[in-house]
Design a protein around this motif. Structure first.
Motif, PDB file in Angstrom:
ATOM      1  N   PRO A  79       0.799  -1.235   0.000  1.00  0.00           N
ATOM      2  CA  PRO A  79       0.000   0.000   0.000  1.00  0.00           C
ATOM      3  C   PRO A  79       0.826   1.277   0.000  1.00  0.00           C
ATOM      4  CG  PRO A  79       0.134  -0.844   2.217  1.00  0.00           C
ATOM      5  CD  PRO A  79       0.901  -1.813   1.359  1.00  0.00           C
ATOM      6  N   SER A  80       2.011   1.293  -0.632  1.00  0.00           N
ATOM      7  CA  SER A  80       2.825   2.498  -0.642  1.00  0.00           C
ATOM      8  C   SER A  80       3.623   2.568  -1.937  1.00  0.00           C
ATOM      9  CB  SER A  80       3.782   2.523   0.563  1.00  0.00           C
ATOM     10  OG  SER A  80       4.726   1.475   0.468  1.00  0.00           O
ATOM     11  N   LEU A  81       4.126   3.762  -2.225  1.00  0.00           N
ATOM     12  CA  LEU A  81       4.938   3.978  -3.418  1.00  0.00           C
ATOM     13  C   LEU A  81       6.034   4.977  -3.062  1.00  0.00           C
ATOM     14  CD1 LEU A  81       5.385   3.574  -6.505  1.00  0.00           C
ATOM     15  CD2 LEU A  81       3.960   5.596  -6.838  1.00  0.00           C
ATOM     16  N   THR A  82       7.270   4.651  -3.440  1.00  0.00           N
ATOM     17  CA  THR A  82       8.418   5.517  -3.222  1.00  0.00           C
ATOM     18  C   THR A  82       8.969   5.962  -4.562  1.00  0.00           C
ATOM     19  OG1 THR A  82       8.992   4.389  -1.148  1.00  0.00           O
ATOM     20  CG2 THR A  82      10.719   5.685  -2.213  1.00  0.00           C
ATOM     21  N   ALA A  83       8.953   7.274  -4.814  1.00  0.00           N
ATOM     22  CA  ALA A  83       9.414   7.820  -6.095  1.00  0.00           C
ATOM     23  C   ALA A  83       9.528   9.333  -5.961  1.00  0.00           C
ATOM     24  CB  ALA A  83       8.464   7.443  -7.230  1.00  0.00           C
ATOM     25  N   VAL A  84      10.103   9.980  -6.991  1.00  0.00           N
ATOM     26  CA  VAL A  84      10.143  11.450  -7.002  1.00  0.00           C
ATOM     27  C   VAL A  84       8.802  12.017  -7.461  1.00  0.00           C
ATOM     28  CG1 VAL A  84      12.629  11.580  -7.325  1.00  0.00           C
ATOM     29  CG2 VAL A  84      11.145  11.419  -9.324  1.00  0.00           C
ATOM     30  N   ASP A  85       8.075  11.264  -8.238  1.00  0.00           N
ATOM     31  CA  ASP A  85       6.715  11.627  -8.640  1.00  0.00           C
ATOM     32  C   ASP A  85       5.801  10.484  -8.221  1.00  0.00           C
ATOM     33  OD1 ASP A  85       7.165  14.136 -10.320  1.00  0.00           O
ATOM     34  OD2 ASP A  85       8.505  12.718 -11.316  1.00  0.00           O
ATOM     35  N   SER A  86       5.169  10.618  -7.073  1.00  0.00           N
ATOM     36  CA  SER A  86       4.355   9.534  -6.528  1.00  0.00           C
ATOM     37  C   SER A  86       2.898   9.968  -6.443  1.00  0.00           C
ATOM     38  CB  SER A  86       4.865   9.120  -5.138  1.00  0.00           C
ATOM     39  OG  SER A  86       4.924  10.235  -4.287  1.00  0.00           O
ATOM     40  N   GLY A  87       2.015   8.998  -6.593  1.00  0.00           N
ATOM     41  CA  GLY A  87       0.589   9.271  -6.500  1.00  0.00           C
ATOM     42  C   GLY A  87      -0.173   8.056  -6.040  1.00  0.00           C
ATOM     43  N   LEU A  88      -1.239   8.290  -5.298  1.00  0.00           N
ATOM     44  CA  LEU A  88      -2.129   7.221  -4.842  1.00  0.00           C
ATOM     45  C   LEU A  88      -3.558   7.584  -5.210  1.00  0.00           C
ATOM     46  CD1 LEU A  88      -0.761   6.395  -1.255  1.00  0.00           C
ATOM     47  CD2 LEU A  88      -0.321   5.157  -3.394  1.00  0.00           C
ATOM     48  N   LEU A  89      -4.341   6.569  -5.503  1.00  0.00           N
ATOM     49  CA  LEU A  89      -5.761   6.749  -5.797  1.00  0.00           C
ATOM     50  C   LEU A  89      -6.564   6.086  -4.690  1.00  0.00           C
ATOM     51  CD1 LEU A  89      -7.493   6.528  -9.217  1.00  0.00           C
ATOM     52  CD2 LEU A  89      -8.486   5.321  -7.275  1.00  0.00           C
ATOM     53  N   ALA A  90      -7.497   6.825  -4.157  1.00  0.00           N
ATOM     54  CA  ALA A  90      -8.339   6.310  -3.071  1.00  0.00           C
ATOM     55  C   ALA A  90      -9.797   6.323  -3.520  1.00  0.00           C
ATOM     56  CB  ALA A  90      -8.167   7.158  -1.817  1.00  0.00           C
ATOM     57  N   ALA A  91     -10.398   5.124  -3.566  1.00  0.00           N
ATOM     58  CA  ALA A  91     -11.831   5.008  -3.858  1.00  0.00           C
ATOM     59  C   ALA A  91     -12.610   5.257  -2.566  1.00  0.00           C
ATOM     60  CB  ALA A  91     -12.145   3.636  -4.426  1.00  0.00           C
ATOM     61  N   LEU A  92     -13.599   6.102  -2.611  1.00  0.00           N
ATOM     62  CA  LEU A  92     -14.336   6.517  -1.421  1.00  0.00           C
ATOM     63  C   LEU A  92     -15.522   5.586  -1.156  1.00  0.00           C
ATOM     64  CD1 LEU A  92     -14.339  10.363  -2.067  1.00  0.00           C
ATOM     65  CD2 LEU A  92     -12.745   9.039  -0.662  1.00  0.00           C
ATOM     66  N   LEU A  93     -15.836   5.439   0.108  1.00  0.00           N
ATOM     67  CA  LEU A  93     -16.970   4.626   0.528  1.00  0.00           C
ATOM     68  C   LEU A  93     -18.216   5.508   0.656  1.00  0.00           C
ATOM     69  CD1 LEU A  93     -15.188   2.533   3.307  1.00  0.00           C
ATOM     70  CD2 LEU A  93     -15.673   1.840   0.934  1.00  0.00           C
ATOM     71  N   PRO A  94     -19.399   4.916   0.655  1.00  0.00           N
ATOM     72  CA  PRO A  94     -20.625   5.722   0.833  1.00  0.00           C
ATOM     73  C   PRO A  94     -20.601   6.466   2.161  1.00  0.00           C
ATOM     74  CG  PRO A  94     -21.166   3.534   0.008  1.00  0.00           C
ATOM     75  CD  PRO A  94     -19.712   3.501   0.348  1.00  0.00           C
ATOM     76  N   GLY A  95     -20.873   7.747   2.107  1.00  0.00           N
ATOM     77  CA  GLY A  95     -20.894   8.572   3.305  1.00  0.00           C
ATOM     78  C   GLY A  95     -19.545   9.059   3.767  1.00  0.00           C
ATOM     79  N   GLN A  96     -18.467   8.644   3.115  1.00  0.00           N
ATOM     80  CA  GLN A  96     -17.139   9.069   3.544  1.00  0.00           C
ATOM     81  C   GLN A  96     -16.901  10.517   3.117  1.00  0.00           C
ATOM     82  OE1 GLN A  96     -13.963   6.597   2.085  1.00  0.00           O
ATOM     83  NE2 GLN A  96     -12.379   7.680   3.236  1.00  0.00           N
ATOM     84  N   ALA A  97     -16.504  11.369   4.071  1.00  0.00           N
ATOM     85  CA  ALA A  97     -16.294  12.788   3.795  1.00  0.00           C
ATOM     86  C   ALA A  97     -14.879  13.243   4.105  1.00  0.00           C
ATOM     87  CB  ALA A  97     -17.274  13.628   4.605  1.00  0.00           C
ATOM     88  N   SER A  98     -14.032  12.348   4.598  1.00  0.00           N
ATOM     89  CA  SER A  98     -12.639  12.723   4.893  1.00  0.00           C
ATOM     90  C   SER A  98     -11.734  11.544   4.578  1.00  0.00           C
ATOM     91  CB  SER A  98     -12.481  13.147   6.356  1.00  0.00           C
ATOM     92  OG  SER A  98     -12.780  12.055   7.221  1.00  0.00           O
ATOM     93  N   LEU A  99     -10.459  11.855   4.442  1.00  0.00           N
ATOM     94  CA  LEU A  99      -9.493  10.824   4.059  1.00  0.00           C
ATOM     95  C   LEU A  99      -8.117  11.254   4.544  1.00  0.00           C
ATOM     96  CD1 LEU A  99      -8.918   8.190   2.350  1.00  0.00           C
ATOM     97  CD2 LEU A  99      -8.395   9.746   0.464  1.00  0.00           C
TER      98      LEU A  99
END
Length: 559
Positions: A79-99
């Protein structure tokens, strides 16, 4: 008693303050500069997420130091990525308002970078959702690999969007229009300012193209891939030039799109002490092209007048280029040694071209070599334009080299009809370009890739599939102006000065033969009665070794 009460309170306040210092609040679409200290984990918090947002991407960019972006406070291999240009995608759950996502420095150094959160709706494609190649389950990143010749980018295929809590569509069940196979991928390229390796320049460029709108307005669309194509593209490496690559995935049916995480490269290393980004340009290269630039400036204005010097320079250039390719491909010598060997052979080639004219006096044979030099430069310039990126040239080496050779061989044909004018034009054009190459040894200019792309294609068997786009910025327009002004000035000056002179100087050897024949037949010529050369040399030796007698009287004068 009061001391026992205040100590826990102080510890609680310190702990809360430390946690607040390790929190960074991200607002959707707003860039946030973040500095991650040694042995520190920064929590990136996104709050008040609208319910229509189905997934978000967090991207974080540094110039050359790695940063770790993870879903958990303690990074793991999955669940992690190490790089100079890194990005993660998070799919949201119903009712989720923060991350919350987490940033850390994997190498124990302080890392400074810029990050942004981008929200997407359920109708937008999900970048990297059909990943089968990289570590993350959903990988929205663009991966860059480069070498001296080419820069390759790769990315994971995307999938169709879905509502919160819904199961994503299968990736490879079928290829119908209702599946992810209808998606298309636009590859974009954005050049950073030339000769600028600063961190601020990179962050400004990243912020300009991080989202879809910015990349479409500021970047250049290079190609569009279908879902059936390989998710990769190859470009020519431009050492020391910052380039940002990004991919925009489009759903043509719903007319929606999403952006992958942009990645950048300078095609060089910031940590290498030898030939790093800060110390580009070998000393041998600077010395070689400085001398070549001075010779080119001389040829540009005086080449036709000093014909032997021009022939030497043209023969040197032709032989050096040919043998540099030959030595590099057939041996494992290092660059400096290859350049030195090629330069020595180039001197031999220049001398041979001059001696062939001196001995045989065939001007047309030498002019053909000069015409090939101009033809090479014209063919390289034609294929340096966007014409060289046509699929017919990228997919077939045979078509490329046949076209190149045809253009190169057509130019000397005009020299048969106008030899003097053609020779002067070659002096102006090729000599002025040598000055441009000399400037490139100290200040980067894209005009050097006119010839460098051809050299790379000679040396690399797989270079045909590479996009040869280079940036054209202020320094390039200045160098084009210098090239044109020098070339035109040199041609006009030489045409004006040579208008009343013979087309070409006579061969010294043929002139010597004619002079010798004239002395044999013309008895009235005083040189006809000169003794043979051996007798003259012997007389000269005797004259030098003979004791000189003093002049005048040896006895006193009588009174």
């Amino acid at each position: 008693m009061s001391l026992w009460i205040w100590c826990p309170l102080l510890l609680l306040v310190c702990e809360v303050q430390a946690q607040m210092e390790n929190h960074v609040i991200f607002l959707p679409g707003t860039f946030q500069n973040v500095s991650v200290s040694q042995n520190e984990t920064v929590q990136a918090v996104v709050s008040r997420i609208p319910p229509e947002v189905a997934f978000i991407t967090l991207q974080f960019h540094t110039q050359h130091r790695n940063a770790t972006l993870s879903y958990t406070r303690i990074p793991g291999p999955g669940p992690s990525l190490t790089a100079v240009d890194s990005g993660l995608l998070a799919a949201l759950l119903p009712g989720q308002a923060s991350l919350s996502l987490f940033l850390s420095s994997p190498d124990g150094d302080t890392v400074a970078g810029t990050g942004v959160i981008l929200p997407y709706s359920s109708s937008d494609p999900v970048p990297g959702a059909c990943n089968t190649e990289f570590n993350l389950d959903i990988d929205p990143n663009v991966y860059i690999h480069y070498n001296l010749y080419e820069t390759e980018i790769r990315f994971a295929p995307a999938n169709l969007g879905n509502e919160r809590g819904e199961t994503p569509s299968p990736c490879d069940i079928s290829t119908e229009a209702t599946t992810r196979w209808r998606l298309q991928y636009d590859i974009y390229q954005y050049f950073l300012p030339e000769n600028d390796l600063s961190e601020s320049s990179l962050f400004t460029g990243i912020q300009a193209v991080a989202d879809i709108r910015g990349m479409m307005e500021n970047g250049r669309l290079v190609m569009t891939l279908l879902s059936s194509d390989m998710s990769m593209a190859v470009f020519t490496s431009i050492t020391g030039q910052g380039v940002v690559y990004s991919v925009v995935v489009r759903d043509p049916l719903l007319n929606t799109s999403a952006s992958y995480v942009p990645s950048h490269t300078y095609a060089c290393s910031f940590v290498s002490t030898l030939d790093g980004c800060q110390t580009l340009g070998k000393i041998s290269t600077k010395v070689f092209f400085t001398i070549a630039g001075m010779a080119g400036l001389f040829v540009c204005f005086f080449g036709h007048r000093f014909f032997k010097c021009e022939l030497f320079c043209m023969g040197f250039s032709f032989a050096t280029f040919f043998f540099f390719v030959l030595v590099t491909r057939t041996t494992g010598l290092e660059y400096n040694l290859c350049l030195a060997v090629s330069a020595v052979i180039g001197v031999v080639g220049g001398v041979l071209l001059v001696m062939s004219w001196w001995r045989f006096g065939s001007v047309m044979a030498c002019i053909v070599v000069v015409g090939l030099m101009l033809g090479f430069l014209i063919a390289s310039t034609v294929l340096f334009t966007p014409l060289g990126d046509l699929d017919v040239f990228r997919r077939s080496d045979a078509v490329f080299w046949v076209t190149f050779c045809c253009i190169m061989l057509i130019v000397p044909l005009f020299f048969v009809r106008w030899p003097r004018e053609g020779n002067i034009i070659t002096c102006g054009v090729v000599g002025a370009y040598a000055v441009v190459l000399a400037v490139n040894a100290y200040i980067y200019t894209s005009l050097s890739y006119i010839s460098l792309n051809i050299l790379k294609r000679f040396l690399n068997n797989n270079f045909s599939a590479v996009f040869t786009d280079v940036p054209f910025q202020a320094i390039d327009y200045i160098m084009i102006t210098v090239w044109v002004v020098l070339g035109v000035s040199g041609m006009v000056l030489q045409l004006y000065r040579e208008r009343s002179r013979p087309f070409f100087p006579p061969s010294p050897y043929l002139m010597w033969l004619q002079e010798r024949e004239r002395r044999k037949t013309n008895v009235l010529d005083p040189s006809h009665h000169c003794p043979p050369l051996p007798n003259r040399l012997l007389a000269r030796v005797r004259q030098l070794t003979k004791r000189m007698e003093s002049a005048g009287e040896n006895t006193p004068l009588l009174l």
